[in-house]
Design a protein around this motif. Structure first.
Motif, PDB file in Angstrom:
ATOM      1  N   ALA A  63      -3.636  44.250  13.960  1.00  0.00           N
ATOM      2  CA  ALA A  63      -2.437  44.046  13.159  1.00  0.00           C
ATOM      3  C   ALA A  63      -1.656  42.832  13.638  1.00  0.00           C
ATOM      4  CB  ALA A  63      -1.553  45.285  13.197  1.00  0.00           C
ATOM      5  N   HIS A  64      -1.892  42.430  14.896  1.00  0.00           N
ATOM      6  CA  HIS A  64      -1.227  41.272  15.484  1.00  0.00           C
ATOM      7  C   HIS A  64      -2.241  40.507  16.317  1.00  0.00           C
ATOM      8  CE1 HIS A  64       2.160  43.911  14.547  1.00  0.00           C
ATOM      9  NE2 HIS A  64       2.846  42.806  14.408  1.00  0.00           N
ATOM     10  N   ILE A  65      -1.984  39.217  16.482  1.00  0.00           N
ATOM     11  CA  ILE A  65      -2.881  38.389  17.283  1.00  0.00           C
ATOM     12  C   ILE A  65      -2.031  37.521  18.207  1.00  0.00           C
ATOM     13  CG2 ILE A  65      -3.033  36.624  15.472  1.00  0.00           C
ATOM     14  CD1 ILE A  65      -5.939  36.151  16.344  1.00  0.00           C
ATOM     15  N   ASP A  66      -2.503  37.342  19.418  1.00  0.00           N
ATOM     16  CA  ASP A  66      -1.784  36.525  20.390  1.00  0.00           C
ATOM     17  C   ASP A  66      -1.543  35.130  19.814  1.00  0.00           C
ATOM     18  OD1 ASP A  66      -0.892  36.198  23.302  1.00  0.00           O
ATOM     19  OD2 ASP A  66      -2.249  34.490  22.998  1.00  0.00           O
ATOM     20  N   TRP A  67      -0.362  34.587  20.030  1.00  0.00           N
ATOM     21  CA  TRP A  67       0.037  33.291  19.486  1.00  0.00           C
ATOM     22  C   TRP A  67      -0.944  32.187  19.858  1.00  0.00           C
ATOM     23  CZ3 TRP A  67       1.371  28.375  20.981  1.00  0.00           C
ATOM     24  CH2 TRP A  67       2.095  27.609  20.071  1.00  0.00           C
ATOM     25  N   ASN A  68      -1.366  32.122  21.121  1.00  0.00           N
ATOM     26  CA  ASN A  68      -2.288  31.070  21.565  1.00  0.00           C
ATOM     27  C   ASN A  68      -3.639  31.168  20.863  1.00  0.00           C
ATOM     28  OD1 ASN A  68      -0.495  29.925  23.471  1.00  0.00           O
ATOM     29  ND2 ASN A  68      -1.020  31.545  24.915  1.00  0.00           N
ATOM     30  N   ILE A  69      -4.122  32.377  20.693  1.00  0.00           N
ATOM     31  CA  ILE A  69      -5.401  32.577  20.012  1.00  0.00           C
ATOM     32  C   ILE A  69      -5.262  32.231  18.531  1.00  0.00           C
ATOM     33  CG2 ILE A  69      -7.104  34.321  19.333  1.00  0.00           C
ATOM     34  CD1 ILE A  69      -6.509  35.682  22.061  1.00  0.00           C
ATOM     35  N   ALA A  70      -4.167  32.646  17.926  1.00  0.00           N
ATOM     36  CA  ALA A  70      -3.927  32.339  16.512  1.00  0.00           C
ATOM     37  C   ALA A  70      -3.879  30.826  16.284  1.00  0.00           C
ATOM     38  CB  ALA A  70      -2.628  32.988  16.045  1.00  0.00           C
ATOM     39  N   LEU A  71      -3.178  30.119  17.148  1.00  0.00           N
ATOM     40  CA  LEU A  71      -3.113  28.660  17.019  1.00  0.00           C
ATOM     41  C   LEU A  71      -4.494  28.040  17.184  1.00  0.00           C
ATOM     42  CD1 LEU A  71      -1.592  25.974  16.714  1.00  0.00           C
ATOM     43  CD2 LEU A  71      -1.107  26.085  19.183  1.00  0.00           C
ATOM     44  N   ALA A  72      -5.228  28.472  18.188  1.00  0.00           N
ATOM     45  CA  ALA A  72      -6.572  27.923  18.426  1.00  0.00           C
ATOM     46  C   ALA A  72      -7.479  28.165  17.219  1.00  0.00           C
ATOM     47  CB  ALA A  72      -7.172  28.535  19.685  1.00  0.00           C
ATOM     48  N   ILE A  73      -7.395  29.346  16.622  1.00  0.00           N
ATOM     49  CA  ILE A  73      -8.208  29.648  15.435  1.00  0.00           C
ATOM     50  C   ILE A  73      -7.834  28.717  14.290  1.00  0.00           C
ATOM     51  CG2 ILE A  73      -8.606  31.377  13.629  1.00  0.00           C
ATOM     52  CD1 ILE A  73      -8.408  33.509  15.897  1.00  0.00           C
ATOM     53  N   LYS A  74      -6.546  28.541  14.058  1.00  0.00           N
ATOM     54  CA  LYS A  74      -6.103  27.685  12.953  1.00  0.00           C
ATOM     55  C   LYS A  74      -6.485  26.219  13.176  1.00  0.00           C
ATOM     56  CE  LYS A  74      -4.266  30.584  10.111  1.00  0.00           C
ATOM     57  NZ  LYS A  74      -4.648  30.651   8.704  1.00  0.00           N
ATOM     58  N   LEU A  75      -6.407  25.737  14.412  1.00  0.00           N
ATOM     59  CA  LEU A  75      -6.807  24.356  14.701  1.00  0.00           C
ATOM     60  C   LEU A  75      -8.309  24.175  14.478  1.00  0.00           C
ATOM     61  CD1 LEU A  75      -4.739  23.641  17.946  1.00  0.00           C
ATOM     62  CD2 LEU A  75      -4.226  22.890  15.599  1.00  0.00           C
ATOM     63  N   ALA A  76      -9.097  25.101  14.998  1.00  0.00           N
ATOM     64  CA  ALA A  76     -10.551  25.013  14.840  1.00  0.00           C
ATOM     65  C   ALA A  76     -10.946  25.149  13.371  1.00  0.00           C
ATOM     66  CB  ALA A  76     -11.231  26.099  15.674  1.00  0.00           C
ATOM     67  N   PHE A  77     -10.279  26.041  12.660  1.00  0.00           N
ATOM     68  CA  PHE A  77     -10.571  26.229  11.239  1.00  0.00           C
ATOM     69  C   PHE A  77     -10.252  24.958  10.448  1.00  0.00           C
ATOM     70  CE2 PHE A  77      -9.164  27.501   6.964  1.00  0.00           C
ATOM     71  CZ  PHE A  77     -10.370  27.991   6.487  1.00  0.00           C
ATOM     72  N   GLY A  78      -9.115  24.339  10.717  1.00  0.00           N
ATOM     73  CA  GLY A  78      -8.744  23.103  10.020  1.00  0.00           C
ATOM     74  C   GLY A  78      -9.763  22.000  10.255  1.00  0.00           C
ATOM     75  N   ALA A  79     -10.188  21.842  11.488  1.00  0.00           N
ATOM     76  CA  ALA A  79     -11.191  20.818  11.817  1.00  0.00           C
ATOM     77  C   ALA A  79     -12.531  21.135  11.178  1.00  0.00           C
ATOM     78  CB  ALA A  79     -11.346  20.700  13.333  1.00  0.00           C
ATOM     79  N   GLY A  80     -12.963  22.379  11.276  1.00  0.00           N
ATOM     80  CA  GLY A  80     -14.261  22.773  10.729  1.00  0.00           C
ATOM     81  C   GLY A  80     -14.330  22.646   9.219  1.00  0.00           C
ATOM     82  N   LEU A  81     -13.271  23.070   8.551  1.00  0.00           N
ATOM     83  CA  LEU A  81     -13.247  22.954   7.093  1.00  0.00           C
ATOM     84  C   LEU A  81     -13.217  21.491   6.666  1.00  0.00           C
ATOM     85  CD1 LEU A  81     -13.267  24.477   4.437  1.00  0.00           C
ATOM     86  CD2 LEU A  81     -10.766  24.522   4.533  1.00  0.00           C
TER      87      LEU A  81
END
Length: 155
Positions: A119-137
């Motif tokens: 239901a929640h995700i650690d801020w650092n992990i969430a940011l890392a996922i969004k950065l990697a997703f933006g680059a990958g897409l």
């Protein structure tokens, strides 16, 4: 490697860098420094995959393709064959790539996070996922869009 292939690599790398930075900026605007980041609901982490994917795919198509058309016209880059065919209108081309990217990203994000049961995700992990997703897409979409653009002069 042809100058068209080098052009695609360079423009894709630039798109990846820009979209990674913009993903980080928009992450901060959307989620601030709230830890942990809520996963479910409109405006929260999973829903943001829709927004982020649409923006990355749209801009990762529109801008690089416009610049590539200019480079083709000036002779700075050669055309190259490709079986990828997309609408000639750059706005429409951007939408045609952005809408499915957004829908698939939201669906995949929802399935993955539902399977994880969080239901929640650690801020650092969430940011890392969004950065990697933006680059990958950006890697996938910009490369695909540029291949279609550089093939336009062939057909």
């Amino acid at each position: 490697m042809t100058n068209a292939d080098l052009h695609i690599r360079r423009e894709t790398a630039v798109s990846m860098a820009i979209n990674t930075v913009l993903s980080g900026v928009f992450f901060l605007v959307a989620f601030g420094f709230v830890n942990p980041v809520p996963v479910w609901g409109v405006g929260h982490f999973v829903f943001d995959f829709w927004v982020q994917a649409f923006a990355v795919a749209f801009m990762g198509t529109l801008v690089p393709c416009a610049l590539s058309r200019r480079a083709l016209r000036s002779g700075r880059v050669a055309s190259r064959p490709s079986s990828i065919r997309l609408p000639a209108n750059l706005f429409l081309r951007s939408v045609v790539l952005a809408l499915p990217a957004a829908v698939l990203s939201l669906a995949i994000g929802a399935v993955l996070f539902r399977a994880l049961g969080v239901a929640h995700i650690d801020w650092n992990i969430a940011l890392a996922i969004k950065l990697a997703f933006g680059a990958g897409l950006a890697l996938v979409i910009t490369s695909l869009a540029l291949r279609a653009t550089l093939a336009e002069a062939q057909g």
